[in-house]
Design a protein around this motif. Structure first.
Motif, PDB file in Angstrom:
ATOM      1  N   SER A   1       0.816  -1.216   0.000  1.00 31.71           N
ATOM      2  CA  SER A   1       0.000   0.000   0.000  1.00 31.71           C
ATOM      3  C   SER A   1       0.855   1.275   0.000  1.00 31.71           C
ATOM      4  N   GLN A   2       1.970   1.255   0.731  1.00 30.70           N
ATOM      5  CA  GLN A   2       2.794   2.470   0.784  1.00 30.70           C
ATOM      6  C   GLN A   2       3.465   2.746  -0.553  1.00 30.70           C
ATOM      7  N   GLU A   3       3.919   1.669  -1.171  1.00 29.08           N
ATOM      8  CA  GLU A   3       4.533   1.791  -2.492  1.00 29.08           C
ATOM      9  C   GLU A   3       3.513   2.368  -3.492  1.00 29.08           C
ATOM     10  N   PHE A   4       2.276   1.860  -3.434  1.00 25.35           N
ATOM     11  CA  PHE A   4       1.217   2.365  -4.322  1.00 25.35           C
ATOM     12  C   PHE A   4       0.927   3.836  -4.038  1.00 25.35           C
ATOM     13  N   LEU A   5       0.945   4.194  -2.742  1.00 28.58           N
ATOM     14  CA  LEU A   5       0.632   5.574  -2.395  1.00 28.58           C
ATOM     15  C   LEU A   5       1.684   6.521  -2.994  1.00 28.58           C
ATOM     16  N   VAL A   6       2.941   6.160  -2.846  1.00 32.59           N
ATOM     17  CA  VAL A   6       4.009   7.004  -3.398  1.00 32.59           C
ATOM     18  C   VAL A   6       3.829   7.140  -4.912  1.00 32.59           C
ATOM     19  N   ARG A   7       3.464   6.042  -5.561  1.00 33.03           N
ATOM     20  CA  ARG A   7       3.287   6.086  -7.009  1.00 33.03           C
ATOM     21  C   ARG A   7       2.111   6.984  -7.387  1.00 33.03           C
ATOM     22  N   ASP A   8       1.007   6.856  -6.655  1.00 32.86           N
ATOM     23  CA  ASP A   8      -0.156   7.700  -6.936  1.00 32.86           C
ATOM     24  C   ASP A   8       0.189   9.181  -6.774  1.00 32.86           C
ATOM     25  N   VAL A   9       0.872   9.506  -5.677  1.00 34.32           N
ATOM     26  CA  VAL A   9       1.222  10.911  -5.430  1.00 34.32           C
ATOM     27  C   VAL A   9       2.198  11.399  -6.512  1.00 34.32           C
ATOM     28  N   THR A  10       3.110  10.544  -6.903  1.00 33.03           N
ATOM     29  CA  THR A  10       4.060  10.903  -7.962  1.00 33.03           C
ATOM     30  C   THR A  10       3.327  11.276  -9.254  1.00 33.03           C
ATOM     31  N   ARG A  11       2.326  10.478  -9.617  1.00 34.27           N
ATOM     32  CA  ARG A  11       1.550  10.764 -10.830  1.00 34.27           C
ATOM     33  C   ARG A  11       0.864  12.124 -10.751  1.00 34.27           C
ATOM     34  N   LEU A  12       0.337  12.438  -9.559  1.00 32.51           N
ATOM     35  CA  LEU A  12      -0.342  13.720  -9.395  1.00 32.51           C
ATOM     36  C   LEU A  12       0.664  14.870  -9.512  1.00 32.51           C
TER      37      LEU A  12
END
Ligand SMILES: Nc1ncnc2c1ncn2[C@@H]1O[C@H](COP(=O)(O)OP(=O)(O)OP(=O)(O)O)[C@@H](O)[C@H]1O
Ligand SMILES: [Mg+2]
Length: 323
Positions: A277-288
């Motif tokens: 989940s943390q890895e996904f969160l970083v990726r989501d924020v990166t995209r934004l």
């Protein structure tokens, strides 16, 4: 050269019957599964209606009704769309049954025209009790899967592979429905989930009478700063309040509807306890952050991450709605 007589004619009636019986009794796991599902489905319809309508007649009527409901996508409606191959790939028997079920329960009235074709699903414009709806029909067999199946089918060790694939798809669809419900409960901007049955998901439709709203990646927004802030808050509420992470957050999965971003495609969203989940969160924020910087803002990932994790959300309450 003369044709060999048909071997079947050489077989005695008895042999033929035995062969027939054997085929029937063994069948393969997939066929048995389909048959079991069909009869269970018919039984459930019977008991829900209480009338003793039975197989043949009602079965036929059911398909006539489905056909009427599908006339838009079949090509008699205002939107011509007849692509037999696509049609066959999307509307197999169990999918038609799911549509029928959703029609009977009033969630779907008609299926009108296709909106989009994704990797995993076709999305259609439909009409429901209260107006337009989006109907996402997940593919139950894809090209890759079909290719694999030819090597595995008939090998007794792998009986019921298609069925297991179907089960997985159904679970995935229920997950997307539940994720939408959870996010919606927190007042987040997602299409309202309306119903689901097996591989079919029905949700609020975002668009006009003739076309779906564009994706964020296809529009130029007037005020990038406020869109950025709104999406940052979306990620923060999802993480801090709903205890989830989208997992595929990108301008492809955000629609621009009514001058606001609406986030879609939440099937892969996971809860915080998921190991990634943390890895996904970083990726989501990166995209934004990438989107923001492309749109003329000056944003740093670290700062955005801090905001998502620490933003004060004490003003956000769960809507008092049950799933
Ligand atoms: N609620 C909706 N209202 C209108 N259009 C929608 C809705 N949901 C999805 N769409 C349209 O369908 C497209 C595909 O939807 P979605 O991303 O959920 O499916 P997908 O199969 O995961 O697609 P992909 O593999 O391309 O990500 C969207 O880009 C959008 O154009
Ligand atoms: Mg998508």
């Amino acid at each position: 050269m003369r044709r060999q007589p048909d071997w079947d004619n050489e077989l005695s009636k008895d042999t033929k019957q035995r062969r027939h019986n054997r085929r029937r009794s063994k069948g393969n796991a997939d066929e048995q599964y389909m048959d079991k599902e069909s009869s269970e489905f018919i039984r459930s319809l019977e008991s829900s209606k209480g009338t003793g309508w039975m197989a043949e007649k009602k079965y036929k009527r059911m398909f006539t009704e489905i056909e009427e409901g599908l006339s838009g996508v079949l090509g008699d409606g205002p939107f011509e769309w007849v692509d037999r191959r696509v049609f066959d790939a999307v509307f197999d028997r169990l999918t038609l049954m799911s549509l029928y079920k959703l029609m009977k329960s009033g969630i779907i009235d008609t299926l009108d025209f296709p909106i989009a074709r994704g990797k995993e699903a076709h999305v259609f414009h439909g009409t429901g009790e209260n107006g337009p709806i989006a109907v996402k029909i997940f593919h139950t067999s894809n090209a890759v899967f079909k290719n694999l199946v030819q090597y595995i089918e008939g090998d007794p060790r792998f009986g019921g592979l298609r069925r297991r694939h179907r089960d997985l798809v159904d679970i995935w669809v229920r997950k997307e429905f539940r994720n939408l419900s959870r996010l919606e409960k927190w007042g987040l901007s997602v299409p309202k989930p309306l119903g689901t049955h097996k591989n079919v998901l029905v949700m609020e439709y975002l668009g006009t009478d003739t076309a779906p709203s564009p994706r964020l990646r296809d529009v130029e927004v007037a005020d990038a700063q406020s869109v950025y802030e709104e999406l940052l808050e979306f990620l923060a509420v999802t993480w801090q309040k709903a205890n989830m992470v989208h997992g595929d957050f990108s301008p492809y999965n955000i629609m621009w509807h009514g001058d606001k971003p609406v986030v879609i495609d939440v099937g892969q969203a996971v809860v915080q306890s998921h190991p990634k989940s943390q890895e996904f969160l970083v990726r989501d924020v990166t995209r934004l952050v990438e989107w923001a910087n492309k749109n003329g803002l000056d944003v740093e990932l670290a700062e955005a991450m801090y905001d998502v994790l620490e933003m004060d959300l004490s003003h956000i309450d769960m809507k008092q709605e049950e799933e």
